[in-house]
Structure formats: C-alpha cells, structure tokens
Scaffold this motif. Sequence first.
Motif, PDB file in Angstrom:
ATOM      1  N   MET A 188       0.824  -1.202   0.000  1.00 29.74           N
ATOM      2  CA  MET A 188       0.000   0.000   0.000  1.00 29.74           C
ATOM      3  C   MET A 188       0.864   1.261   0.000  1.00 29.74           C
ATOM      4  N   ARG A 189       1.961   1.246   0.754  1.00 26.88           N
ATOM      5  CA  ARG A 189       2.863   2.408   0.760  1.00 26.88           C
ATOM      6  C   ARG A 189       3.476   2.619  -0.615  1.00 26.88           C
ATOM      7  N   SER A 190       3.810   1.523  -1.288  1.00 30.20           N
ATOM      8  CA  SER A 190       4.395   1.628  -2.622  1.00 30.20           C
ATOM      9  C   SER A 190       3.383   2.199  -3.605  1.00 30.20           C
ATOM     10  N   LEU A 191       2.132   1.766  -3.490  1.00 30.14           N
ATOM     11  CA  LEU A 191       1.095   2.270  -4.390  1.00 30.14           C
ATOM     12  C   LEU A 191       0.850   3.752  -4.163  1.00 30.14           C
ATOM     13  N   LYS A 218      11.609  -1.720  -3.038  1.00 35.51           N
ATOM     14  CA  LYS A 218      11.488  -0.264  -3.085  1.00 35.51           C
ATOM     15  C   LYS A 218      11.802   0.313  -1.718  1.00 35.51           C
ATOM     16  N   LYS A 219      12.103   1.593  -1.696  1.00 38.08           N
ATOM     17  CA  LYS A 219      12.471   2.205  -0.413  1.00 38.08           C
ATOM     18  C   LYS A 219      11.297   2.262   0.554  1.00 38.08           C
ATOM     19  N   THR A 220      10.064   2.077   0.052  1.00 46.95           N
ATOM     20  CA  THR A 220       8.902   2.056   0.932  1.00 46.95           C
ATOM     21  C   THR A 220       8.855   0.801   1.791  1.00 46.95           C
ATOM     22  N   ILE A 221       9.830  -0.095   1.638  1.00 47.24           N
ATOM     23  CA  ILE A 221       9.906  -1.264   2.510  1.00 47.24           C
ATOM     24  C   ILE A 221      10.158  -0.832   3.952  1.00 47.24           C
ATOM     25  N   PHE A 222      10.750   0.366   4.102  1.00 47.38           N
ATOM     26  CA  PHE A 222      10.981   0.932   5.425  1.00 47.38           C
ATOM     27  C   PHE A 222       9.879   1.929   5.749  1.00 47.38           C
ATOM     28  N   GLU A 223       9.656   2.140   7.020  1.00 50.60           N
ATOM     29  CA  GLU A 223       8.682   3.143   7.427  1.00 50.60           C
ATOM     30  C   GLU A 223       9.163   4.517   6.980  1.00 50.60           C
TER      31      GLU A 223
END
Length: 489
Positions: free
Chosen positions: A266-269, A429-434
Amino acid sequence: MSEGGTTLEYTPTWVVALVCTVIVFISLVVERILHFLGKYLKKKNQKPLFEALQKIKEELMLLGFISLLLTVFQDRIAKICIPKHWANQWLPCRENKEATTEHFQTLFSSFLPNGSGRRLLAEASNPSAYCTAKGKVPLLSTTALHHLHIFIFVLAVVHVSFCALTILFGSTKIHQWRSWEDYAKDMEFDPQGDVRSKITHVQEHDFIRNRFLGIGKNSALQGWVYSFFKQFYGSVTKADYITLRLGFVMTHCRGNPKFNFHNYMMRSLEADFKKVVGISWYLWAFVVIFLLLNFIGWHTYFWIAFIPFILLLAVGTKLEHIITQLAQEVAERHIVVEGELVVQPSDNHFWFNRPRLILRLIHIILFQNSFEMAFFAWIWVQYGFKSCMMGQVRFIIPRLVIGAFVQFVCSYSTLPLYAFVTQMGSSYKKTIFEEHIQAGLVGWAKKAKKNNKGNAIKRSANGSSHAGPKEESPLVYEMAVVGEKDSAV
C-alpha cells in the motif's frame, strides 16, 4: 469605448468590486481546502499522498501559467496572418459559414446582466480586421484560442479526477487482501525465519494447480491465453498472494518472516500515485499529435479510444503471465520441496527487465482514457451533441463503452495487479521501510557508497583483506540504487 465592449474606465465600480470578490473568494476556498487536506495527510503520516497533493498543485500552477500565456498573447497570436488556402487545409469539420458558437455562448448568458452573451477573456477589439486588410486570415482566432484554453483546463481536471478515482477503487480492492496477510503472518516459523520443516508436493500445491499448465510450446500459448482471461476474474487468489508474499519475504526480509507485506504494498502504491497524477511531457506531446491529426475523414477521435484499451489488455495479460511464469519455474524444477513452496522474484520476468515500465504504461493508459472522456465532454458542452467533431452515434457509443470499460478494469484489476506483481522484481522499493527512516537510510546509503569509492583504493594499497568500519554492505548498494531508480522515474 472600444469596439470590443465597455472598458474598466466606464464600468461601475460596484461591478468590478463584486466580480473581484467572487473570484478571490472562490480561489481562497479552493486554496484553503487544499491546505487543510495537506495538513490532514501530514497528521495521518500519509507522506506519499501529501506529495501527490503537491503534484496536483504543481499541475494547477502549470495550468495557471498556460492560462496567463494564452490571455497575454492572444491578441498577438490573432494578428499572426497566414494565406487563406492554408487555413482551408486539415480542417476538423467542413466549413459552414452559418455555423456559430451560440450553443456555448448562450449556456452562460443567464449569469450576466441584460442577458448578454459571455465575452471572451481579454477580448480583442477586432483582431481579424488586421489580417483581412492584408487579404489573409488569423493564424488562430480569439474564439478558437479561448476554446483551446478551456479544453486544456478540462483535460487536466478530468485526468486528476480519474487518477484519484482509480487509486481509490484500486486501494479498496487491495484492502480486501488484508485477511490473507493476517493468515500468512500467523503461519508458524522457526527462530531462524524459515518455514517449519515439512515436505510439500509441488504438483499438489494450490498455487501450482491453478497456475501450472504443463510443459512445451502448447503450454506456453495456453499460459498467455489463460493470463488474458484471468485478469477479468479472480486476478489474484489467496494462494497467489501467500506464495508470492513468501517469495518476497524469503528474498528480501529473511530475518523478518512476519514482515507486513500488505502495508508495504500500500505504501508503494501511494508513492506511485504522485507519479501517475502528473502530466509528463510525452503526454502533452500526445495531445499535440492528436490535435494535428484530428481532421476530416480520419475519425481520429474514434481510433484513439483503442490505444488505452489495447495497452490495458496487454499490461493485465503480462502481469498475470508473470505469476504463471513463477509457478512454471518451480513446477519444472521440483517435484517435492522441503518446507513451504518459495518462488524466486526476478526482473527477468518483466519487459526489458524493468518492473517500473509497467507504471509508465498505466500512466499512459489513465491519461489517454482521461483525454478521450475530456474531449467528449468538451465537445458536447462547447459545440453541442450534433457537432461534426462529435462524430456519428455509431462512433460515439463504442468510445463511451470502451472508456467506461478501461476505467473499471484498470481500477479493480490492473492497478491491484500492478501493486502486487511488481514487488516480484529483483530489488525492493524504499517504501519497505517506514517513512520516518526512509530518507535517513537512502541518504546514508548514498553517502557510504560515495565514501567507499575513495576508501577502496586505500584498502587495496594496504592489502586489507577484511572489511573495515566503512566496508560497504549489500544494503548500501541496494538502498543507493533504489533511491536513484525512484528519483529517475
């Protein structure tokens, strides 16, 4: 008074003050709404959506600048004269001397005093007379320039609205997968992060039974046909989600088997939304090409509707086929496996080994579909349903059906597929981290990578065979690469 109408010199001050008040009030209301929306997104720690809102503001500012240019230079453009025979070539409609724009002018007449028709913005006194005296015609009349002005505005508004609706409906579909995430996280893992030892018969696994179609040329063709139809019903199943999620976790997060893959997706989207909502230069180039080719006999407005339709089917089929390929790889190599079935994410499954290319294609699909709908609405309001630019009913109905189909399938199938399948690339992607540690990690990775280039020669000269304090880890490389890829897209 000039021939174009009453100037401000002879306009009642209360009229000027009233009009300015209304314009300023509407502008402030819109500005405050965007401001409070931005504060709300910040409060909810929705940084990607906040950045998307900033992107929308940039597009609105660009539209304002285009509006300013058209307003300031419309008199000069109208005084650029060309030979009459040039103006009679490549016309969208056959010239009709009795044709007028009464439909659009009378649409807003009730809002003005004395029932007079709405005047064009910054109307020139008589620009056509300048070219007529030379035996020529204006390059673009003030009326046509104003209509073009409105079309650009309508296009941008429709595009932003359609993108927002697509993300909203797509996110709703993805939220339905949360129960699968909870089920996967509840699976038992050993302390080392591997699935508890057991024997899995590959051919009996739900993921393989649903996706593996055999070996050989016939199975390859069947795989593409199956993938084509699969995008329209049950595009992602529970077995697909759990298996691909485990493949991602075992490749990128082996030390954290309970990694929340759904939140990461969801963060990646949300991060990708800010790229989709903008209008890039190549999309503006598409608009210009369409306006160039939209002349009598070509029915460009009809054929253009098939571009997003064909791209949508191609992208959906490719994403489904990637899942099928992952199942094919495992089924061809193993009969039984120890532990759970694990697929191997790889960029090789994507076109040109670039998972991010899918996002560009979705961007094009959404824009072209928005363009088709905006063009239809603009023609209807501007010139009426019977305008020659609208086309015949047998052309109009397929355009509307295709537009609705593209919007629906892209929202409920293609976009969720993209958010899910593109995580099966070789890197994360960098969104793997908070969000609160993303910026720090990417900055640290880039700095460490830069420092290591200088230190490498020194360590080599000293014959050092062990990693020092500044030895660059794979994480440094990957975070630096991820940051560079995200900034380049």
